[in-house]
Structures are given as structure tokens and as C-alpha cells.
Enzyme design. Structure first.
Site, PDB file in Angstrom:
ATOM      1  N   GLU A  96     -60.741  24.675 -17.267  1.00 36.17           N
ATOM      2  CA  GLU A  96     -59.635  25.853 -16.359  1.00 36.17           C
ATOM      3  C   GLU A  96     -60.290  25.358 -14.835  1.00 36.17           C
ATOM      4  OE1 GLU A  96     -57.379  27.650 -17.273  1.00 36.17           O
ATOM      5  OE2 GLU A  96     -57.437  27.250 -19.636  1.00 36.17           O
ATOM      6  N   LEU A 174     -56.361  37.027 -19.077  1.00 31.58           N
ATOM      7  CA  LEU A 174     -55.930  35.665 -19.525  1.00 31.58           C
ATOM      8  C   LEU A 174     -54.623  35.391 -21.210  1.00 31.58           C
ATOM      9  CD1 LEU A 174     -59.874  35.393 -20.994  1.00 31.58           C
ATOM     10  CD2 LEU A 174     -58.998  34.179 -19.007  1.00 31.58           C
ATOM     11  N   GLY A 175     -54.718  34.577 -21.705  1.00 28.69           N
ATOM     12  CA  GLY A 175     -53.307  34.730 -22.506  1.00 28.69           C
ATOM     13  C   GLY A 175     -52.764  33.776 -22.386  1.00 28.69           C
TER      14      GLY A 175
HETATM   15  C1  LIG Z   1     -50.393  31.991 -14.655  1.00 30.40           C
HETATM   16  C2  LIG Z   1     -51.606  32.380 -15.344  1.00 30.40           C
HETATM   17  C3  LIG Z   1     -52.820  32.048 -16.175  1.00 30.40           C
HETATM   18  N1  LIG Z   1     -53.497  33.380 -15.802  1.00 30.40           N
HETATM   19  C4  LIG Z   1     -54.847  33.046 -17.672  1.00 30.40           C
HETATM   20  C5  LIG Z   1     -53.996  32.411 -18.645  1.00 30.40           C
HETATM   21  C6  LIG Z   1     -55.072  31.498 -19.419  1.00 30.40           C
HETATM   22  O1  LIG Z   1     -56.126  32.404 -20.304  1.00 30.40           O
HETATM   23  C7  LIG Z   1     -55.277  30.835 -18.360  1.00 30.40           C
HETATM   24  C8  LIG Z   1     -54.563  28.990 -18.593  1.00 30.40           C
HETATM   25  O2  LIG Z   1     -55.089  28.803 -18.895  1.00 30.40           O
HETATM   26  P1  LIG Z   1     -53.808  27.400 -20.027  1.00 30.40           P
HETATM   27  O3  LIG Z   1     -54.586  26.443 -20.715  1.00 30.40           O
HETATM   28  O4  LIG Z   1     -53.396  26.711 -18.889  1.00 30.40           O
HETATM   29  O5  LIG Z   1     -53.113  27.391 -21.284  1.00 30.40           O
HETATM   30  O6  LIG Z   1     -54.746  31.375 -17.388  1.00 30.40           O
HETATM   31  C9  LIG Z   1     -54.330  33.803 -15.586  1.00 30.40           C
HETATM   32  O7  LIG Z   1     -55.367  35.084 -16.077  1.00 30.40           O
HETATM   33  N2  LIG Z   1     -53.525  34.408 -14.478  1.00 30.40           N
HETATM   34  C10 LIG Z   1     -51.807  32.981 -13.744  1.00 30.40           C
HETATM   35  O8  LIG Z   1     -51.278  33.834 -13.284  1.00 30.40           O
END
Ligand SMILES: Cc1cn([C@H]2C[C@H](O)[C@@H](COP(=O)(O)O)O2)c(=O)[nH]c1=O
Ligand SMILES: Nc1ncnc2c1ncn2[C@@H]1O[C@H](COP(=O)(O)OP(=O)(O)O)[C@@H](O)[C@H]1O
Ligand SMILES: [Zn+2]
EC number: 2.7.1.21
Length: 201
Positions: A96, A174-175
Site C-alpha cells: 500500500e 479504505l474499502g
Molecule cells: C482507488 C482508491 C483506493 N483506495 C483504498 C482502497 C483500499 O483500502 C486501498 C487499495 O487496496 P488494494 O490492496 O489495492 O486493493 O486503497 C483509496 O483510499 N483511494 C482510492 O482512490
């Protein structure tokens, strides 16, 4: 073509280098990071893994993939903390990376210059399709960049975009599948147009 890090000479040579694994959500970045780190551990290399403390989605401490693969890590608030934990280390993993401060670029260069193999996974673009945090800078200084792809949930093509399906304009939210879906360029454009229509633009 060498697929991912199966270049055995590079993988086992104790020489500093920077590897970046980037792509959309669900593209397999974390799985690939864990795979490389577990192989380094099998090779009896000393491995230290970091993630941003804000990423508490699946676990406070572990790095966990959407498919429930996991590896223990140290959550940290600032990229500078990495340097405090990396004496006597052969391989550093960072997940991340998009959530870290821009100082991460210099930290990774310092580690690699000191002979450490640095493996970084992170989102290259945010939900708007804009380069995310230190990721473009990390791609620039990397010795090797692996762009991985999810499957577009609308059409089954390769997906490079993470479409946010809930109303929220903050860059950091987060999601998982409740909040995001991986889409190809064409389906992403259509989804954004539909979002704009819905919001009266
Ligand atoms: C696109 C995007 C994602 N996020 C957050 C959502 C998830 O918690 C992580 C990405 O996790 P992964 O391991 O790549 O699936 O980032 C965000 O905060 N803002 C965004 O624009
Ligand atoms: N649309 C999708 N395309 C590809 N993989 C998906 C999709 N939706 C869920 N997955 C799951 O996500 C896993 C990858 O998870 P992970 O490595 O955590 O990805 P990332 O770190 O890039 O978000 C895949 O092995 C698969 O089980
Ligand atoms: Zn599509």
C-alpha cells in the site's frame, strides 16, 4: 520474457535493487508481493515488511491479500521509520505504498544503495485515474516495474482502473468490493459518465 520475479539470478543475488508492483485494486499486487517475500524467506534472506498504519482493513499488523494470503508486517506512520528497522536486512517489502509520504522515494533509494532488495506494491492511480502519492516517483527510480491487472467486472477485459462505487470525494477511503470495482478503460469511462449524469453534471 521473464514473468514477474522468476529471474533467479536477480532474485538470489544480494545486490540492491528496487522492484515496483503496481496496478488497480484486485490486480494481485499484494499476492505477488507476498509470493516474492516468501521466496526470499525460503532463500534464508532476512526480510522486513512494512505497511502504512492507516491500512487496518483486514488486520492491524499483517499484510493480507483479497484472497486471504498473509504475511506478518510492521505498521508504520512515516516512511522515515523504515530506516530504523532495516540494519542487517536483505529484503524490504512495502505494501500500500500509495498511502506513504513522498519521503518514501528517498528512503527506497537509500536502502537499494546500501545493497537491500526493495519490493514495493501500490496503487498506481486513485479512483479519479490520477497518479497516487509517491507511486509515480517510485516507478521512476525502480529497476523493474511490474504492472498487474485485475479483470474488468463489466466486460472481462484486463482492468487498470479502480472505480469508486460510493459517493465520497476524499482521495483516501479504505474499502473493498463494497466501495470499488476494477474496470477496463472503456467501462471506466462509461461509469464516470454515468456518475456525472447522476450528480447532475
Ligand atoms: C482507488 C482508491 C483506493 N483506495 C483504498 C482502497 C483500499 O483500502 C486501498 C487499495 O487496496 P488494494 O490492496 O489495492 O486493493 O486503497 C483509496 O483510499 N483511494 C482510492 O482512490
Ligand atoms: N475482478 C477481479 N479480478 C481479479 N481478481 C479479483 C477480482 N475480484 C476479486 N479478485 C481476487 O483478488 C485477488 C487479488 O488480491 P490482491 O493480491 O489483494 O490484489 P491487490 O493487492 O492488487 O488489490 C485475486 O486472486 C482474486 O481472488
Ligand atoms: Zn470493461
Amino acid at each position: 520474457m521473464v514473468l514477474f520475479s522468476e529471474d533467479h539470478i536477480q532474485e538470489t543475488k544480494r545486490r540492491g535493487r528496487i522492484e515496483v508492483i503496481c496496478g488497480s485494486m484486485f490486480s494481485g499486487k499484494t499476492e505477488e508481493l507476498i509470493r516474492r517475500l516468501k521466496r526470499a524467506k525460503f532463500a534464508k534472506q532476512r526480510v522486513e515488511i512494512f505497511k502504512p498504519a492507516i491500512d487496518t482493513r483486514y488486520s492491524e499488523a499483517d499484510v493480507v491479500s483479497h484472497d486471504s494470503h498473509s504475511i506478518a508486517s510492521t505498521p508504520i506512520d512515516s516512511s522515515a521509520s523504515i530506516l530504523l528497522f532495516t540494519s542487517e536486512i536483505d529484503v524490504v517489502g512495502i505494501d500500500e505504498a500509495q498511502f506513504f509520504d513522498s519521503g518514501l522515494i528517498d528512503v527506497c533509494n537509500q536502502l537499494a544503495n546500501n545493497g537491500i532488495r526493495v519490493i514495493i506494491a501500490g496503487l498506481d492511480m486513485d479512483f479519479r485515474g490520477i497518479p497516487f502519492g509517491p507511486m509515480p516517483g517510485l516507478c521512476a527510480i525502480a529497476d523493474e516495474v511490474s504492472k498487474v491487472h485485475a479483470i474488468c467486472v463489466k466486460c472481462g477485459q484486463l482492468a487498470s482502473f479502480s472505480h469508486r462505487t460510493v459517493k465520497n470525494d476524499k482521495q483516501v477511503l479504505l474499502g473493498e468490493t463494497e466501495e470499488y470495482e476494477p474496470l477496463c478503460r472503456e467501462c471506466y469511462q462509461q461509469a464516470i459518465q454515468a456518475d456525472q449524469k447522476e450528480n447532475g453534471h
